[in-house]
Write a protein that holds these residues in place. Structure first.
Motif, PDB file in Angstrom:
ATOM      1  N   ALA A 186      43.729  34.473  31.213  1.00 30.25           N
ATOM      2  CA  ALA A 186      43.067  33.331  30.594  1.00 30.25           C
ATOM      3  C   ALA A 186      41.640  33.182  31.125  1.00 30.25           C
ATOM      4  N   ARG A 187      41.407  33.600  32.374  1.00 28.34           N
ATOM      5  CA  ARG A 187      40.071  33.462  32.954  1.00 28.34           C
ATOM      6  C   ARG A 187      39.335  34.775  33.007  1.00 28.34           C
ATOM      7  N   ASP A 188      39.921  35.790  32.362  1.00 26.64           N
ATOM      8  CA  ASP A 188      39.278  37.091  32.241  1.00 26.64           C
ATOM      9  C   ASP A 188      38.948  37.724  33.592  1.00 26.64           C
ATOM     10  N   LEU A 189      39.875  37.587  34.546  1.00 26.74           N
ATOM     11  CA  LEU A 189      39.702  38.231  35.843  1.00 26.74           C
ATOM     12  C   LEU A 189      40.474  39.550  35.818  1.00 26.74           C
ATOM     13  N   THR A 190      39.757  40.675  35.847  1.00 26.78           N
ATOM     14  CA  THR A 190      40.441  41.957  35.664  1.00 26.78           C
ATOM     15  C   THR A 190      40.485  42.799  36.935  1.00 26.78           C
ATOM     16  N   LYS A 191      39.708  42.408  37.954  1.00 25.39           N
ATOM     17  CA  LYS A 191      39.749  43.173  39.206  1.00 25.39           C
ATOM     18  C   LYS A 191      40.271  42.258  40.302  1.00 25.39           C
ATOM     19  N   VAL A 192      41.413  42.614  40.886  1.00 22.59           N
ATOM     20  CA  VAL A 192      41.992  41.733  41.894  1.00 22.59           C
ATOM     21  C   VAL A 192      42.319  42.495  43.165  1.00 22.59           C
ATOM     22  N   ALA A 193      42.429  41.749  44.251  1.00 26.21           N
ATOM     23  CA  ALA A 193      42.903  42.306  45.512  1.00 26.21           C
ATOM     24  C   ALA A 193      44.332  41.800  45.722  1.00 26.21           C
ATOM     25  N   LEU A 194      45.205  42.663  46.226  1.00 25.78           N
ATOM     26  CA  LEU A 194      46.595  42.274  46.457  1.00 25.78           C
ATOM     27  C   LEU A 194      46.901  42.380  47.950  1.00 25.78           C
ATOM     28  N   LEU A 195      47.305  41.267  48.531  1.00 28.06           N
ATOM     29  CA  LEU A 195      47.684  41.266  49.946  1.00 28.06           C
ATOM     30  C   LEU A 195      49.118  40.772  50.040  1.00 28.06           C
ATOM     31  N   TYR A 196      49.928  41.431  50.838  1.00 25.65           N
ATOM     32  CA  TYR A 196      51.325  41.009  50.913  1.00 25.65           C
ATOM     33  C   TYR A 196      51.875  41.203  52.315  1.00 25.65           C
ATOM     34  N   MET A 197      52.882  40.400  52.630  1.00 28.40           N
ATOM     35  CA  MET A 197      53.502  40.544  53.938  1.00 28.40           C
ATOM     36  C   MET A 197      54.560  41.635  53.866  1.00 28.40           C
ATOM     37  N   ASN A 198      54.728  42.307  54.996  1.00 32.19           N
ATOM     38  CA  ASN A 198      55.544  43.510  55.021  1.00 32.19           C
ATOM     39  C   ASN A 198      57.014  43.173  55.285  1.00 32.19           C
TER      40      ASN A 198
END
Lengths: 341, 406
Positions: free
Chosen positions: B184-196
């Motif tokens: 909806a906000r046209d954000l196409t490049k993202v960073a993904l951070l997650y806990m292991n």
């Protein structure tokens, strides 16, 4: 062994087949899958603690890493059957051999350590293995584990219910029990005892202590792996959680409570810890509704403290404490055990 | 040898005695139940007062106790209320809650114990591992089980899990909600951070798949341990990667720490968390840094903000009121999963009667439009979770409170 003692042996031998038969008849009588599973879990832990008992009680080396070997066995079965489609029997063999191999590799350097350092070394190994289960995502399924492990099939017989598993596991337990019985009465057994009494004295007497300790370590790893493999076939799901440091501590607890260097200690230790846990699980909510393990642990601790005060040598050490007439028979030397620990 | 022989005999006899003790003590009642269950059922039909047994295996202590405790409290509250109101079709309900100590082997033993008690259905567990470990047992014993854990593999593939249902939203639901926002906000490049751990791992897998399908590029992917105290190194890479938004899959305290680091580093891109931070603790631990964070959340947290027309509104408000009256604290989404599991099972028993197979069929076929705490449940033979994207709403944190994003 003279003829008289042979006769005595036959006479006294009546007691245990009766007990074993009674025990093996349990599934026919108790018609409760729950109780049978409790016995299965006791059996599984007994297999591991038997190996640990040899290592701790006879070779005198502590290990806080056996949860890792247990897990290696479980994962060997899970990976080989679900990822590579191995036959369950082959996978079970892998579950025995893999931990043995790894024990052989890490055993040499690790067993050079003494006492606290050895405890820390083996603990580090256990944590390492546990971390590997969590991290090797593609292979081990990461923290989510591996589901869908098939049942164990041996020559057309599929172990798909609790009763079949009961017999399988207790057959293994009895086999190991008698294997160890022979082992401790052999040259190797006496040499192992010598190490636990004094490593230096044993070396002076010409015993290759390094080699023997390594052998005991590998043997205990093989048994832990076997139990892990059987566990995987029983639950049909493995994840890193049951193979962590806590599990390793629990195994050591069972070995100590049962009695180090006693023949039946492993069985008694595993049985006591599991049965007490189960007993408290249903007993405590009856008193305090909705209460869980946080109360259990208090009672558990209390019982263990009392036990250790009155039975410091463990449950299996009844021969050493009681002053029954059988104490005075020459049986002890026959077994190859000195009277005092 | 003779001494040894006596020892074996004595040991096995001791174990026999202990087992006899276990039968005499704990199982006496359940054994009798098993023996007379058939007769009791016959009589029950005439008298209408034989209690219905429901079992629950909950992570009350151990690693997942923060999930299990509100679940247990919710269940105790619900069963009390149900019995005060006359139970199910005039039958009182006996709920047996057992603790699995967040361990898998313990969960297997506990569920077997419940099945011996002739429970009509099993609720639990709170976390994914123990839930997975129980599946083989309930499948073989043909007992309906309703899990409160997140992993979608608990109910998939349904062909191998006919008896297993779950009430917590699968990761994919959360992921879809986030993807909708990004698109909806046209954000196409993202960073993904997650806990292991299981939670982060599941979120990462689901998000990666969904991002690919929706043409969203993951320009940076970093993980951190649940016990980490500083995530600046991971965020430095995110800063360099040119992401337009950061997605974080974690639970407090590490989720709060990364949020603080994020603010300290002066990152200005939108920070989107998962539903794992949907409790007040996250905001407290982030010490003000949580302002502006966006996250998908169950409607429970924003019950007062959702429109009256929402079919869940009434259910949510009554749950909050009841829970507050009894425990003097706000309920959370975990308690909500237990609410849903219990009510679903009770509704199924009400229609199907005390028959495990009928209860299973009822849960699968006739759970449609069921307004629960976690969402509107629509179960089907293909979907044993039954929750859609509409079960979650997006909120932004403003002045330390959840603010519904329209």
């Amino acid at each position: 062994m003279d003829r008289f003692r042979c006769l005595m042996k036959i006479k006294k031998t009546f007691l245990w087949p009766a007990a074993v038969l009674l025990f093996l008849a349990l599934p026919l009588v108790i018609d409760s899958n729950y109780l049978i599973s409790v016995l299965i879990v006791i059996g599984l832990y007994t297999i591991i603690v038997q190996g640990l008992g040899i290592l701790m009680g006879y070779a005198g080396q502590v290990s806080f890493g056996h949860g890792g070997f247990f897990g290696l066995g479980g994962y060997a079965v899970a990976i080989m059957t679900t990822r590579y489609g191995w036959h369950p029997v082959l996978a079970l063999l892998a579950a025995i051999i893999l931990p043995g191999l790894i024990a052989a590799i890490i055993g040499r350097p690790t067993l050079k350590l003494r006492e606290l350092y050895l405890a820390m070394g083996t603990m580090g190994f256990g944590i390492l293995i546990h971390t590997m289960f969590n991290e090797a995502g593609e292979l081990t399924g990461g923290p989510s584990g591996i589901a869908g492990i098939p049942y164990l099939t041996i020559g057309g017989l599929t172990f798909d219910n609790d009763i079949k598993f009961f017999y399988l596991i207790w057959a293994v337990v009895l086999l190991v029990l008698f294997g160890i019985n022979n082992l401790i009465r052999s040259r190797v057994g006496r040499a192992l005892r010598a190490i636990s009494e004094s490593e230096h004295a044993a070396e002076t007497a010409g015993i290759d202590t390094g080699k023997l300790k390594l052998k005991a370590f590998i043997f205990s790893a093989l048994l832990a792996g076997l139990a892990g493999g059987l566990y995987a076939f029983y639950v049909t799901f493995v994840s890193p959680a049951p193979f962590g440091f806590n599990t390793s501590v629990q195994f050591v607890l069972m070995a100590v409570v049962g009695g180090l260097g006693t023949f039946l200690g492993p069985l008694l230790g595993a049985a006591l810890v599991v049965l007490l846990g189960e007993l408290l699980r249903w007993a405590i909510p009856l008193v305090i509704p909705g209460a869980g393990g946080e109360y259990e642990i208090i009672f558990f601790g209390l019982i263990l403290v009392v036990l250790m005060i009155y039975r410091p040598e463990g449950l299996g050490a009844f021969g050493k404490i009681s002053k029954s007439p059988m104490e005075k028979t020459p049986a002890a030397s026959d077994v190859g055990l000195p009277e005092s620990g | 040898m003779s001494k040894l022989v006596k020892k074996i005999g004595l040991t096995l006899l001791t174990i026999l005695l202990l087992i006899v003790g276990l039968i005499a003590g704990g199982c006496a009642s359940s054994q009798n139940d098993a023996g007379s269950a058939g007769q009791a059922k016959e009589q029950g039909k005439e008298q209408g007062n034989e209690p219905y047994q429901i079992g629950a295996v909950i992570d009350i202590s151990g690693n997942s106790s923060s999930l299990g405790v509100p679940e247990r409290d919710t269940l105790l509250m619900l069963v009390d209320k149900l019995n005060q109101d006359g139970g199910i079709n005039g039958h009182p309900v006996e709920l047996t809650i057992l603790d699995n100590k967040s361990e898998e082997t313990e969960a297997v033993l506990a569920v077997k114990k419940l099945i011996e008690k002739n429970v009509l259905a099993v609720l639990g567990c709170s976390s994914s591992g123990p839930s997975m470990a129980m599946i083989n047992t309930v499948q073989n014993a043909k007992v309906p089980m309703v899990s409160m854990a997140a992993a979608s593999s608990i109910v998939e593939p349904v062909s191998d899990r006919q008896w297993v249902f779950k009430t917590a939203q699968s990761d994919i639901v959360t992921v879809k909600k986030i993807i909708t926002y990004l698109k909806a906000r046209d954000l196409t490049k993202v960073a993904l951070l997650y806990m292991n751990n299981t939670y982060g791992d599941g979120g990462k897998a689901a998000f990666t798949t969904a991002a690919k399908e929706n043409g969203i590029e993951i320009v940076a992917e970093e993980k951190f341990e649940a016990s980490d105290k500083d995530m600046t190194p991971q965020l430095t890479k995110v800063k360099a990667g040119g992401a337009q938004a950061a997605i974080v899959w974690a639970i407090p305290p590490s989720a709060s720490i990364i949020t603080k680091n994020f603010k300290d580093m002066g990152l200005s891109i939108p920070l989107i968390h998962s539903h794992g931070v949907g409790n007040q603790k996250f905001i407290e631990l982030a010490q003000g840094a949580a302002e502006g964070v966006i996250l998908p959340i169950g409607k429970l947290a924003v019950a007062s903000q959702i429109p009256d027309s929402d079919p869940q509104k009434k259910v949510l408000e009554s749950y909050i009121a009841d829970y507050q009256a009894k425990y003097n604290t706000q309920p959370n989404s975990f308690g909500g999963y237990a609410w849903d599991a219990f009510k679903l099972v009770v509704a199924a028993i009400e229609k199907a009667g005390p028959d495990r197979a009928a209860i299973r069929d009822e849960l699968e076929k006739n759970t449609s439009g069921f307004a629960g705490i976690s969402g509107i449940f629509n179960m089907s033979p293909q979907d044993h979770n039954g929750l859609g994207v509409d079960s979650m709403v997006l909120v932004q944190i403003k002045d330390g409170k959840w603010q519904l994003i329209k």
